[in-house]
Scaffold this active site. Structure first.
Site, PDB file in Angstrom:
ATOM      1  N   GLY A 144       2.338   3.036  -2.270  1.00 15.51           N
ATOM      2  CA  GLY A 144       2.263   4.011  -3.351  1.00 15.51           C
ATOM      3  C   GLY A 144       1.530   5.282  -2.990  1.00 15.51           C
ATOM      4  O   GLY A 144       1.882   6.365  -3.467  1.00 15.51           O
ATOM      5  N   LYS A 149      -1.769  -5.339  13.795  1.00 13.50           N
ATOM      6  CA  LYS A 149      -0.412  -5.094  13.298  1.00 13.50           C
ATOM      7  C   LYS A 149       0.187  -3.935  14.082  1.00 13.50           C
ATOM      8  O   LYS A 149      -0.415  -2.869  14.191  1.00 13.50           O
ATOM      9  CB  LYS A 149      -0.440  -4.754  11.807  1.00 13.50           C
ATOM     10  CG  LYS A 149       0.916  -4.332  11.241  1.00 13.50           C
ATOM     11  CD  LYS A 149       0.824  -3.997   9.757  1.00 13.50           C
ATOM     12  CE  LYS A 149       2.145  -3.496   9.210  1.00 13.50           C
ATOM     13  NZ  LYS A 149       2.082  -3.226   7.752  1.00 13.50           N
ATOM     14  N   GLY A 179       6.608  -5.191   4.334  1.00 15.41           N
ATOM     15  CA  GLY A 179       6.578  -4.754   2.946  1.00 15.41           C
ATOM     16  C   GLY A 179       7.937  -4.573   2.314  1.00 15.41           C
ATOM     17  O   GLY A 179       8.459  -5.437   1.622  1.00 15.41           O
ATOM     18  N   ARG A 231       1.713   7.422  17.342  1.00  9.42           N
ATOM     19  CA  ARG A 231       2.344   8.517  16.598  1.00  9.42           C
ATOM     20  C   ARG A 231       1.570   9.805  16.838  1.00  9.42           C
ATOM     21  O   ARG A 231       0.349   9.827  16.710  1.00  9.42           O
ATOM     22  CB  ARG A 231       2.359   8.224  15.090  1.00  9.42           C
ATOM     23  CG  ARG A 231       3.204   7.018  14.690  1.00  9.42           C
ATOM     24  CD  ARG A 231       3.048   6.706  13.218  1.00  9.42           C
ATOM     25  NE  ARG A 231       3.853   5.557  12.815  1.00  9.42           N
ATOM     26  CZ  ARG A 231       3.752   4.934  11.647  1.00  9.42           C
ATOM     27  NH1 ARG A 231       2.873   5.361  10.761  1.00  9.42           N
ATOM     28  NH2 ARG A 231       4.528   3.896  11.370  1.00  9.42           N
ATOM     29  N   ASP A 239       0.811  -1.216   0.000  1.00  3.09           N
ATOM     30  CA  ASP A 239       0.000   0.000   0.000  1.00  3.09           C
ATOM     31  C   ASP A 239       0.845   1.268   0.000  1.00  3.09           C
ATOM     32  O   ASP A 239       0.318   2.369   0.188  1.00  3.09           O
ATOM     33  CB  ASP A 239      -0.914   0.010   1.228  1.00  3.09           C
ATOM     34  CG  ASP A 239      -0.134  -0.088   2.537  1.00  3.09           C
ATOM     35  OD1 ASP A 239       0.812  -0.885   2.607  1.00  3.09           O
ATOM     36  OD2 ASP A 239      -0.470   0.629   3.495  1.00  3.09           O
ATOM     37  N   TYR A 266      -0.493   2.204  15.500  1.00  5.55           N
ATOM     38  CA  TYR A 266       0.796   2.771  15.874  1.00  5.55           C
ATOM     39  C   TYR A 266       0.603   3.922  16.844  1.00  5.55           C
ATOM     40  O   TYR A 266      -0.442   4.582  16.853  1.00  5.55           O
ATOM     41  CB  TYR A 266       1.539   3.280  14.634  1.00  5.55           C
ATOM     42  CG  TYR A 266       1.763   2.221  13.591  1.00  5.55           C
ATOM     43  CD1 TYR A 266       2.748   1.249  13.743  1.00  5.55           C
ATOM     44  CD2 TYR A 266       0.976   2.184  12.442  1.00  5.55           C
ATOM     45  CE1 TYR A 266       2.953   0.285  12.785  1.00  5.55           C
ATOM     46  CE2 TYR A 266       1.171   1.210  11.477  1.00  5.55           C
ATOM     47  CZ  TYR A 266       2.167   0.264  11.654  1.00  5.55           C
ATOM     48  OH  TYR A 266       2.358  -0.704  10.703  1.00  5.55           O
TER      49      TYR A 266
END
Length: 264
Positions: free
Chosen positions: A27, A176, A229, A147, A25, A145
């Protein structure tokens, strides 16, 4: 809940309950990048290497449909932001569960940044998606996450554990999150998350050994696999790197065995 159970078996190994997901993902967030130009070849390579699923945005599926190789699960990513924007930590929904069903996806994923200025909106969106997933029997992977302005270290074990727990509390079937750097602290993350946890790969690492050691340690801590990735699709041999990770996650290899069989 039969729908979720059946679809989860398409993205996870039914014998171990573990998974090797290769997200593609990137891009939208960083633009075109090595490894994500010839999408059919990349997807074939990770499928042949034993990955259980790939993850991508809806527009990329038409360029990734394969005519050869092994079967592999498809996770449709529903959130996005770009690194060009001033609010890159603020993810917005760009696809729906209904779209995922129409394109034949086996699961969906949503990204939240706990601690970001728009945390309330992301949590609200996740709650809505979770409700739709429950209604349609669609598995939900949540990328969680820590952040934001108050987060000094996004790998801090307490912050990672908090983000992972938020994902589970709002309905994640798979969580994840970042690896915290050592087995003991990550074991606490896994214990607190309750739902199966997979680790992110993060930026491209300096060596194969470093990647595989992180993967091995996370599994020893109770993790259920990876969602890696760039350290896979930008590798000099995508299929072999995928196979090495799969051997550790799905077949119980140690790092030395995985290296020797695949990367030496």
């Amino acid at each position: 809940m039969y729908g979720k159970s059946i679809r989860l078996e398409r993205i996870m190994d039914r014998n171990t309950g573990n998974c090797v997901i290769v997200p593609m993902d990137h891009g939208i967030s960083i633009g075109p990048t090595d490894g994500l130009y010839d999408m059919k070849k990349t997807v074939d390579d990770v499928a042949n290497g034993g990955a259980t699923a790939v993850l991508m945005h809806k527009g990329l599926i038409r360029f990734s449909h394969r005519t050869s190789g092994h079967d592999i699960g498809l996770i449709l990513h529903l959130s996005a932001s770009t690194d060009l924007g001033v609010t890159s930590n603020s993810k917005v929904l760009v696809a729906t569960v209904e779209e995922a069903l129409k394109v034949g996806a086996d699961a969906v994923s949503v990204h939240i940044n706990v601690g970001a200025e728009t945390e309330p909106e992301m949590l609200s969106d996740l709650g809505d998606v979770s409700k739709e997933c429950a209604e349609w029997g669609m598995p939900l992977l949540v990328m969680a996450y820590a952040r934001g302005p108050k987060i000094q270290n996004s790998y801090d074990p307490q912050a990672v554990a908090h983000a992972a727990r938020v994902a589970t509390e709002l309905g994640a079937d798979v969580v994840k999150c970042s690896y915290t750097g050592d087995i003991d602290s990550f074991r606490d993350v896994v214990r607190g998350a309750l739902a199966p946890v997979v680790i992110a790969g993060g930026p491209k690492m300096s060596s194969d050994l470093e990647i595989l050691q992180m993967v091995y340690d996370s599994v020893q801590a109770g993790g259920h696999g990876v969602s890696i990735g760039r350290n896979v699709f930008q590798h000099r041999n995508v299929e072999k790197m995928t196979k090495a990770i799969s051997d550790i996650v799905l077949r119980g290899y140690d790092v030395e065995e995985a290296m020797k069989e695949n990367l030496q």
